[in-house]
Design an enzyme around this catalytic site. Structure first.
Site, PDB file in Angstrom:
ATOM      1  N   CYS A 145       1.341   8.537 -91.002  1.00 11.45           N
ATOM      2  CA  CYS A 145       1.544   8.251 -89.567  1.00 11.45           C
ATOM      3  C   CYS A 145       0.781   7.003 -89.153  1.00 11.45           C
ATOM      4  O   CYS A 145       0.500   6.803 -87.974  1.00 11.45           O
ATOM      5  CB  CYS A 145       1.096   9.423 -88.710  1.00 11.45           C
ATOM      6  N   ARG A 190       3.014  15.350-102.448  1.00  9.03           N
ATOM      7  CA  ARG A 190       2.317  16.635-102.450  1.00  9.03           C
ATOM      8  C   ARG A 190       3.316  17.771-102.319  1.00  9.03           C
ATOM      9  O   ARG A 190       4.316  17.663-101.608  1.00  9.03           O
ATOM     10  CB  ARG A 190       1.321  16.710-101.297  1.00  9.03           C
ATOM     11  N   TYR A 193       1.114  13.535-109.570  1.00  7.54           N
ATOM     12  CA  TYR A 193       1.205  12.615-108.434  1.00  7.54           C
ATOM     13  C   TYR A 193       0.112  12.808-107.381  1.00  7.54           C
ATOM     14  O   TYR A 193      -0.159  13.942-106.962  1.00  7.54           O
ATOM     15  CB  TYR A 193       2.571  12.770-107.745  1.00  7.54           C
ATOM     16  N   LYS A 199      -7.519  15.219-101.562  1.00 11.20           N
ATOM     17  CA  LYS A 199      -7.218  16.312-100.632  1.00 11.20           C
ATOM     18  C   LYS A 199      -7.826  17.640-101.100  1.00 11.20           C
ATOM     19  O   LYS A 199      -8.304  18.432-100.286  1.00 11.20           O
ATOM     20  CB  LYS A 199      -5.713  16.469-100.471  1.00 11.20           C
ATOM     21  N   ALA A 243       6.112   5.859-101.874  1.00 14.58           N
ATOM     22  CA  ALA A 243       5.516   4.948-102.870  1.00 14.58           C
ATOM     23  C   ALA A 243       4.134   4.529-102.378  1.00 14.58           C
ATOM     24  O   ALA A 243       3.913   4.388-101.175  1.00 14.58           O
ATOM     25  CB  ALA A 243       6.404   3.735-103.057  1.00 14.58           C
ATOM     26  N   ARG A 244       3.216   4.329-103.306  1.00 14.04           N
ATOM     27  CA  ARG A 244       1.815   4.123-102.917  1.00 14.04           C
ATOM     28  C   ARG A 244       1.179   2.951-103.651  1.00 14.04           C
ATOM     29  O   ARG A 244       1.601   2.590-104.747  1.00 14.04           O
ATOM     30  CB  ARG A 244       1.006   5.390-103.257  1.00 14.04           C
ATOM     31  N   SER A 285      -0.390  12.752 -92.589  1.00 12.49           N
ATOM     32  CA  SER A 285      -0.106  11.787 -93.649  1.00 12.49           C
ATOM     33  C   SER A 285       1.076  10.901 -93.253  1.00 12.49           C
ATOM     34  O   SER A 285       2.058  11.379 -92.682  1.00 12.49           O
ATOM     35  CB  SER A 285       0.246  12.516 -94.943  1.00 12.49           C
ATOM     36  N   GLY A 325      -1.066  -4.128 -84.057  1.00 15.75           N
ATOM     37  CA  GLY A 325      -2.211  -4.833 -83.463  1.00 15.75           C
ATOM     38  C   GLY A 325      -2.376  -4.571 -81.967  1.00 15.75           C
ATOM     39  O   GLY A 325      -3.482  -4.621 -81.429  1.00 15.75           O
ATOM     40  N   GLU A 326      -1.257  -4.262 -81.301  1.00 13.01           N
ATOM     41  CA  GLU A 326      -1.328  -4.010 -79.853  1.00 13.01           C
ATOM     42  C   GLU A 326      -2.076  -2.702 -79.551  1.00 13.01           C
ATOM     43  O   GLU A 326      -2.508  -2.482 -78.418  1.00 13.01           O
ATOM     44  CB  GLU A 326       0.074  -3.979 -79.228  1.00 13.01           C
ATOM     45  N   ASP A 382      -8.775   7.639 -94.635  1.00 13.23           N
ATOM     46  CA  ASP A 382      -8.155   8.959 -94.829  1.00 13.23           C
ATOM     47  C   ASP A 382      -9.071  10.150 -94.563  1.00 13.23           C
ATOM     48  O   ASP A 382      -8.615  11.145 -94.028  1.00 13.23           O
ATOM     49  CB  ASP A 382      -7.608   9.048 -96.261  1.00 13.23           C
ATOM     50  N   HIS A 384      -9.681  15.046 -91.883  1.00 14.41           N
ATOM     51  CA  HIS A 384      -8.627  14.130 -92.332  1.00 14.41           C
ATOM     52  C   HIS A 384      -8.587  12.937 -91.376  1.00 14.41           C
ATOM     53  O   HIS A 384      -7.683  12.802 -90.567  1.00 14.41           O
ATOM     54  CB  HIS A 384      -7.296  14.914 -92.311  1.00 14.41           C
TER      55      HIS A 384
HETATM   56  O1  SAT Z   1      -2.096  13.720-100.567  1.00 19.71           O
HETATM   57  S1  SAT Z   1      -1.840  12.362-101.018  1.00 19.71           S
HETATM   58  O2  SAT Z   1      -3.078  11.831-101.510  1.00 19.71           O
HETATM   59  O3  SAT Z   1      -0.808  12.363-102.045  1.00 19.71           O
HETATM   60  C1  SAT Z   1      -1.306  11.394 -99.750  1.00 19.71           C
HETATM   61  C2  SAT Z   1      -1.238  12.001 -98.430  1.00 19.71           C
HETATM   62  O4  SAT Z   1      -0.529  12.978 -98.220  1.00 19.71           O
HETATM   63  O5  SAT Z   1      -1.906  11.483 -97.518  1.00 19.71           O
HETATM   64 MN    MN Z   2      -4.091  11.627 -95.780  1.00 17.78          MN
END
Ligand code: SAT
Ligand code: MN
Length: 616
Positions: free
Chosen positions: A273, A81, A220, A229, A387-388, A271, A514-515, A296, A249
């Site tokens: 995290c 972004r 992208y 978003k 990368a996604r 994003s 998992g913790e 998300d 979010h």
């Molecule tokens: O905004 S994106 O969909 O590219 C991904 C993100 O920032 O969570």
């Molecule tokens: Mn997000």
């Protein structure tokens, strides 16, 4: 030049005159070769994949290893972004507020019209009718994206509900969000198309008053998949303010305890995290179950019983690939086992994808995301940090059966969080809703690769909405407070978590993943009045004995450290928080400024209001 009548021919399936007129206006501006209305069918998806393979954008992956999936590599100049190119074009600058780039809507549109003029030459303009949320849910909203990118069409198929049933919901005069997108690379003459067309000039513009999005120059993620978003957060939060609901979010998860009691938790983190990891967590606490509803975005609205009901407006996950492994998030890996799109990942010699930390040993040979040969000796990452994978939610092994419930699910707890190496304890419960809004409004996090720019620098990211709030953030805080004072509201409890606290040597204090279920158990039990908390200056915290740590082998003293309230350190936060709030001027709700005074007073008060047990 193509005559308008030729464009009209393709639009006969649309019964909405306003939509037809808008498509024709856009077509006559952008001058695509043709217009195609998307039906959302598997055949159409395959057609997009074929087009991308032919153009050199995509490589089909090994059918046996990764059925019906592709790898796409973007231009290295178009990988995340672009927050500095993202604008909120409200009529009044103050309505965009100090945290957004602003331009006058007419001025911006004049500039954009110049850019969009002829921008789709030689390409197909795809009309993508999509629904954010289940098509039959009253909480859902319709949008239409006009895009010249087959990559966008394919991703929108996974991330949203696309096609005829959406047009049906729209009827002849339904409202919809208008999203116009072009990669900004007209095809001139005989020149071959680039595998990832985009433009040096990028603009991601929102017109909240007219519910419009104009996105130019990037292909992208959130820049181009306008349902995500742009619509579901930046435009939707304005609609939510106007209509009395919330667009946030946040992931949505379902927790079930060993007695079979279920609660729903929504959680906001910036994003990259770990929202996807938390949403699909495999609990280490025996007998507990976590199921996912979304990773998300949450849209929440009061139900007749006064509780906040949430839907996930999306239908897929656009997850960060690097770091995702069978150890860190097996459910995400399994979700993306087939029918998925991988962007900026590396490719193995046998035609599968790979990324850092996916496997314990690195493959001997790869083609990296920049299409170069790669070996572990190359001395560089094989994969872009942003990368996604794009994968359908329904493929998630722990998707909650009710994830598409039209009524949504009632939220019991809201978590805020961020990445903070220092100061912020593992978990803190707010004293009440107003204090919870204060915790959200002061959220801070070290930046990640999800947005272009420096990684690792600290920024305030209120409610993890800094890049996504489509109006003045001061007004947004006021909206949160207003939600909390709604008559008859049965509000969720609010918590603040930080999985990322480090010791002085830079080691993570808490194992995470998992913790984190141990923290979720405490949150769950707090909601049921079954767990202890102790009042401190910053909020209610568990003492080490209040957390379920059986089987957790932390070094002695670690738990104390991860839960410690460093008063001197917190005193150092007061001024930055005041500065942060001051930027909103008279739009800043007094109730939140009063919260800073309250925090300061409690920190100064010594032990008088801290350390008191706040039982169940
Ligand atoms: O905004 S994106 O969909 O590219 C991904 C993100 O920032 O969570
Ligand atoms: Mn997000």
């Amino acid at each position: 030049m193509t005559a308008t009548s030729e464009y009209t021919a393709g639009l006969s399936g649309i019964k909405h005159p306003g939509l037809v007129q808008w498509v024709l206006e856009v077509a006559s501006l952008c001058k695509p070769e043709r217009v195609q209305v998307c039906d959302g069918s598997p055949a159409e998806y395959n057609e997009m994949i074929r087009a991308m393979v032919q153009q050199g954008t995509a490589i089909p992956l090994n059918e046996e290893k990764r059925p019906n999936s592709i790898l796409v590599r973007s231009d290295p100049a178009d990988v995340a972004r672009v927050e500095d190119r993202t604008y909120i074009c409200s009529r009044q600058r103050e309505d965009a507020g100090p945290t957004n780039n602003w331009e006058d809507p007419e001025k911006m549109k004049a500039q954009l019209r110049d850019l969009f003029a002829g921008a789709m030459a030689g390409r197909t303009l795809y009309v993508i009718p999509y629904c954010m949320g289940p098509v039959e849910s009253p909480l859902s909203k319709v949008g239409v994206e006009l895009s010249d990118s087959p990559y966008v069409v394919a991703n929108m198929h996974i991330m949203t509900r696309v096609g005829a049933r959406v047009l049906e919901r729209l009827g002849v005069d339904g409202e919809f969000v208008r999203g116009l997108h072009s990669v900004g690379a007209p095809l001139e003459g005989e020149a071959a198309d680039s595998p990832w067309p985009n433009s040096k000039t990028k603009y991601i513009c929102h017109f909240p008053e007219t519910r419009e999005i104009w996105s130019f120059g990037s292909g992208y993620g959130g820049n181009a998949l306008l349902g995500k978003k742009c619509h579901a957060l930046r435009i939707a939060c304005v609609q939510a303010r106007d209509e009395g609901w919330m667009a946030e979010h946040m992931l949505i998860m379902k927790l079930t305890n060993p007695e079979g009691v279920a609660k729903y938790v929504a959680a906001a983190f910036p994003s990259a995290c770990g929202k996807t990891n938390l949403a699909m967590l495999v609990p280490t606490v025996p007998g507990w179950k976590v199921e996912t509803l979304g990773d998300d975005i949450a849209w929440m609205r009061f139900g007749a019983d006064g509780r906040l009901y949430a839907i996930n407006p999306e239908a897929g996950f656009f997850g960060v690939a690097p770091g995702t492994s069978m150890e860190s998030n097996p459910n995400a890996l399994l979700t993306a086992a087939s029918n998925s799109i991988f962007t900026n990942c590396a490719m193995t010699p046998d035609g599968d994808v790979w990324w850092e930390s996916m496997t314990a040993t690195k493959p001997a040979n790869l083609v990296d995301w920049k299409r170069r040969p790669w070996t572990p000796q190359s001395g560089r990452k094989a994969v872009h940090p942003n990368a996604r994978f794009t994968a359908p939610s329904r493929q998630c092994p722990v998707i909650a059966p009710e994830w598409e419930s039209p009524a949504g699910v009632p939220i019991d707890a809201i978590l805020f969080g961020g990445r903070r190496a220092k100061l912020v304890p593992l978990v803190t419960e707010a004293f009440d809703w107003q204090h919870g809004v204060f915790l959200g409004a002061t959220c801070s996090s070290e930046t990640t690769a999800a947005a272009a720019g420096a990684v690792g620098s600290l920024r305030r990211d209120p409610m993890a909405m800094l890049p996504f709030c489509g109006y003045n953030m001061g007004d947004y805080f006021a909206h949160w407070l207003k939600i909390g004072s709604t008559e008859g509201a049965v509000l969720p409890r609010i918590f603040y978590v930080n999985w990322f606290r480090q010791d002085d040597a830079g080691n993570f204090l808490w194992p995470g993943f998992g913790e984190n279920s141990r923290v979720l158990q405490w949150v769950f039990d707090r909601c049921d009045g079954k767990a202890n908390a102790t009042d401190t200056a910053i909020g209610r915290l568990p003492e080490p004995a209040d957390l379920n740590t059986s089987g957790l082998n932390l070094a002695p003293g670690t738990l104390e450290q991860v839960l410690a309230v460093d008063k001197a350190g917190w005193q150092g936060e007061i001024e930055p928080i005041r500065k942060h709030f001051a930027q909103f001027g008279d739009r800043m709700p007094a109730a939140l400024s009063a919260q800073v005074d309250g925090l300061e007073a409690r920190l100064k008060a010594g032990s008088c209001c801290c350390g008191s047990k706040h039982g169940k």
